[in-house]
Design an enzyme around this catalytic site. Structure first.
Site, PDB file in Angstrom:
ATOM      1  N   ARG A 150     173.620 124.080  16.238  1.00  0.00           N
ATOM      2  CA  ARG A 150     173.048 122.763  16.585  1.00  0.00           C
ATOM      3  C   ARG A 150     172.425 122.804  17.984  1.00  0.00           C
ATOM      4  O   ARG A 150     171.404 122.182  18.244  1.00  0.00           O
ATOM      5  CB  ARG A 150     174.138 121.677  16.488  1.00  0.00           C
ATOM      6  CG  ARG A 150     173.703 120.331  17.028  1.00  0.00           C
ATOM      7  CD  ARG A 150     174.522 119.149  16.516  1.00  0.00           C
ATOM      8  NE  ARG A 150     175.941 119.394  16.456  1.00  0.00           N
ATOM      9  CZ  ARG A 150     176.776 119.414  17.506  1.00  0.00           C
ATOM     10  NH1 ARG A 150     176.313 119.212  18.715  1.00  0.00           N
ATOM     11  NH2 ARG A 150     178.060 119.655  17.345  1.00  0.00           N
ATOM     12  N   TYR A 208     151.611 104.721  12.784  1.00  0.00           N
ATOM     13  CA  TYR A 208     152.198 105.076  11.489  1.00  0.00           C
ATOM     14  C   TYR A 208     153.281 104.048  11.143  1.00  0.00           C
ATOM     15  O   TYR A 208     154.058 103.634  12.024  1.00  0.00           O
ATOM     16  CB  TYR A 208     152.763 106.498  11.591  1.00  0.00           C
ATOM     17  CG  TYR A 208     153.736 106.843  10.490  1.00  0.00           C
ATOM     18  CD1 TYR A 208     153.319 106.874   9.165  1.00  0.00           C
ATOM     19  CD2 TYR A 208     155.069 107.121  10.769  1.00  0.00           C
ATOM     20  CE1 TYR A 208     154.221 107.174   8.144  1.00  0.00           C
ATOM     21  CE2 TYR A 208     155.971 107.427   9.768  1.00  0.00           C
ATOM     22  CZ  TYR A 208     155.539 107.450   8.447  1.00  0.00           C
ATOM     23  OH  TYR A 208     156.421 107.737   7.452  1.00  0.00           O
ATOM     24  N   ASP A 259     151.013 111.025  19.693  1.00  0.00           N
ATOM     25  CA  ASP A 259     151.345 111.560  18.377  1.00  0.00           C
ATOM     26  C   ASP A 259     150.091 112.276  17.877  1.00  0.00           C
ATOM     27  O   ASP A 259     149.093 111.653  17.514  1.00  0.00           O
ATOM     28  CB  ASP A 259     151.749 110.412  17.435  1.00  0.00           C
ATOM     29  CG  ASP A 259     152.147 110.912  16.053  1.00  0.00           C
ATOM     30  OD1 ASP A 259     151.726 112.028  15.677  1.00  0.00           O
ATOM     31  OD2 ASP A 259     152.851 110.184  15.335  1.00  0.00           O
ATOM     32  N   LYS A 277     153.409 117.814   8.391  1.00  0.00           N
ATOM     33  CA  LYS A 277     152.006 117.710   8.027  1.00  0.00           C
ATOM     34  C   LYS A 277     151.278 119.038   8.302  1.00  0.00           C
ATOM     35  O   LYS A 277     151.645 120.051   7.755  1.00  0.00           O
ATOM     36  CB  LYS A 277     151.389 116.516   8.755  1.00  0.00           C
ATOM     37  CG  LYS A 277     152.248 115.230   8.660  1.00  0.00           C
ATOM     38  CD  LYS A 277     152.399 114.774   7.245  1.00  0.00           C
ATOM     39  CE  LYS A 277     153.295 113.598   6.951  1.00  0.00           C
ATOM     40  NZ  LYS A 277     154.209 113.048   7.877  1.00  0.00           N
TER      41      LYS A 277
HETATM   42  C1  PLP Z   1     151.254 110.133  12.363  1.00  0.00           C
HETATM   43  C2  PLP Z   1     152.670 110.292  11.888  1.00  0.00           C
HETATM   44  N1  PLP Z   1     153.664 110.323  12.789  1.00  0.00           N
HETATM   45  C3  PLP Z   1     154.958 110.452  12.406  1.00  0.00           C
HETATM   46  C4  PLP Z   1     155.307 110.568  11.075  1.00  0.00           C
HETATM   47  C5  PLP Z   1     156.760 110.702  10.682  1.00  0.00           C
HETATM   48  O1  PLP Z   1     157.034 112.029  10.341  1.00  0.00           O
HETATM   49  P1  PLP Z   1     158.140 112.487   9.266  1.00  0.00           P
HETATM   50  O2  PLP Z   1     157.692 112.019   7.924  1.00  0.00           O
HETATM   51  O3  PLP Z   1     158.158 113.979   9.424  1.00  0.00           O
HETATM   52  O4  PLP Z   1     159.436 111.855   9.649  1.00  0.00           O
HETATM   53  C6  PLP Z   1     154.296 110.552  10.106  1.00  0.00           C
HETATM   54  C7  PLP Z   1     154.641 110.662   8.673  1.00  0.00           C
HETATM   55  O5  PLP Z   1     153.818 110.429   7.800  1.00  0.00           O
HETATM   56  C8  PLP Z   1     152.943 110.409  10.517  1.00  0.00           C
HETATM   57  O6  PLP Z   1     151.933 110.377   9.635  1.00  0.00           O
END
Ligand code: PLP
Length: 450
Positions: free
Chosen positions: A80, A133, A210, A235
């Site tokens: 961890r 998001y 992000d 992604k």
């Molecule tokens: C721009 C963006 N940030 C954060 C996330 C969250 O990521 P996760 O699905 O890996 O928890 C997503 C998920 O679709 C996203 O599109």
């Protein structure tokens, strides 16, 4: 079980911040920012094993590591806190995000968001772009605000004036949260401008970007002045729709080292860490990031142009199109490595506006209503109706009812997430097949309206 070492991109640093010269037998002697993007993606964190000669890192599944005396070990105590695959992947990520020095990985992008917001403490204020998001919006409003005592404001950071942005930063503002392009309406935020404004304010909030939609290939937010970059590695970075993971990358400075140490403490304390196997898979995925991102961008440009030609489409949103309102900002904010690739699409010597590849995400408004949109989504043969994005296979989804369903309808209306909005994640299949698929699905969806 606190970690006794911290991994930076190209060396290990003891918790007092001084390099301890420990190499774990696999750390490159060269700087991790040495070489081009593709070279770094393939080599940093993936050096042949000094122990066995294996060219590809082994997966270390052990949860615990032998100590020669109490506290004397090879850098790993308990998985961890850290394990060899996570350490290797974190070095790869620090090398890929230009300007990066420290990287941390988490069990998902959402876990990453959670840790960042927890690190601010109760009473802190967060200023976020309004078009985030859906899961980030949900965490900020339902968890950070309701359960953790944070204050959160959402602002249209694309259109707000400098005075409005400065005015929205309070004495207790600890973080400005940017997502760019925004999801799903692909608005572009001027990261360099927002970072400059944040730094000019006495509160000195950190600026986080992000960077999930562009990946470290198309955008280098740390070089534009951001303090932290986050990714849902689920992604593009992993790229094969088979790993859930998140990451944070920070530049080198005393201030950023302190932030990194706090986040690393929370990474270990919360235990929201990725497994060694997932780290291994994500590192394998990252090795082809540059190749995939070029292909995603080239294909998306072809699909965007096909949508633009269609009478069944009301509006196409792709920042790489010269018709997109922020095409010039998109070009200006490209990373140095993406610019080299994108410049081969220039029709002449002048800069943007021109059509160029800009990652693989497209949104468009189909001519019709929710039923028309749904017919499109169930008529495609190659684009799979599914959430998520950034994998090699093409996906399509309905933001209002899927990824952004957790945003209240009134808020969705303000953001332009209407019932006829469709989001495409363009994969790396043959472009002609993707164009043909979209065209036939449009015909089927809209013709049935007549
Ligand atoms: C721009 C963006 N940030 C954060 C996330 C969250 O990521 P996760 O699905 O890996 O928890 C997503 C998920 O679709 C996203 O599109």
């Amino acid at each position: 079980m606190s970690p006794s070492i911290i991994h930076t991109s190209n060396q290990s640093v003891s918790t007092n911040g001084h390099s301890n010269g420990h190499t774990n037998g696999s750390v490159s002697k060269k700087s991790s920012q040495h070489g081009g993007f593709g070279t770094r993606a393939i080599h940093v964190g993936s050096e042949p094993s000094e122990e066995t000669g294996a060219v590809i890192p082994a997966i270390s599944l052990s949860t615990t590591y032998k100590q020669d005396a109490v506290g004397v070990h090879k850098g790993y105590e308990y998985t961890r806190s850290l394990n060899p695959n996570r350490a290797a992947l974190e070095r790869t990520l620090a090398a890929l995000e230009s300007g990066g020095s420290y990287a941390l990985t988490f069990a998902s992008g959402s876990a990453t968001t959670g840790i960042v917001l927890q690190s601010l403490g109760p009473g802190a204020h967060v200023l976020s772009v309004n078009d985030v998001y859906g899961g980030t919006f949900r965490y900020m409003t339902r968890v950070a605000k309701e359960l953790q005592g944070l204050e959160v404001d959402f602002l249209d950071l694309e259109n707000a004036s400098d005075d409005e942005i400065i005015g929205a930063i309070r004495p207790n503002t600890k973080l400005v949260w940017i997502e760019s392009p925004t999801n799903p309406t692909l608005r572009l935020i001027d990261i360099a401008k927002i970072s400059r404004l944040a730094k000019s304010h006495p509160s000195q909030p950190l600026v986080l970007v992000d960077n999930t939609f562009l990946s470290p290939f198309y955008s280098s937010p740390l070089l534009l002045g951001a303090d932290l970059v986050m990714h849902s590695m689920t992604k593009y970075i992993n790229g094969h729709s088979d790993v859930l993971m998140g990451a944070l990358i920070l530049p080198a400075s005393h201030r950023h080292l302190a932030v990194y140490e706090k986040l690393q403490f929370l990474q270990n304390a919360s235990g929201a860490v990725p497994s060694p196997y997932d780290c291994w898979l994500a590192q394998r995925g990252a090795k082809t990031l540059h190749l995939r991102m070029k292909a995603h961008g080239e294909n998306a440009l072809q699909v965007a142009r096909a949508l633009q030609r269609s009478e069944h489409v009301e509006e196409v949103i792709y920042p790489g199109l010269k018709t997109h309102a922020r095409n010039q900002l998109a070009y200006k904010s490209l990373s140095a490595h993406a610019k080299k690739f994108v410049d081969t699409f220039k029709p002449d010597d002048s800069d943007a506006p021109f059509d160029f590849p800009f990652s693989g995400m497209i949104s468009f408004r189909i001519r019709g209503d929710e039923a028309t949109a749904e017919r499109f989504l169930t008529s495609t043969r190659l684009f799979t109706l599914a959430e998520s994005l950034g994998g090699v296979e093409s996906l399509a989804e309905h933001p209002a009812r899927m990824t952004h369903g957790s945003i209240p309808p009134a808020e969705r209306a303000i953001l332009g997430i209407g019932d006829n909005l469709i989001r495409l994640s363009v994969g790396v299949e043959d472009a002609d097949d993707l164009v043909e698929d979209v065209e036939q699905a449009l015909e089927l969806a809209v013709r049935s309206n007549a």
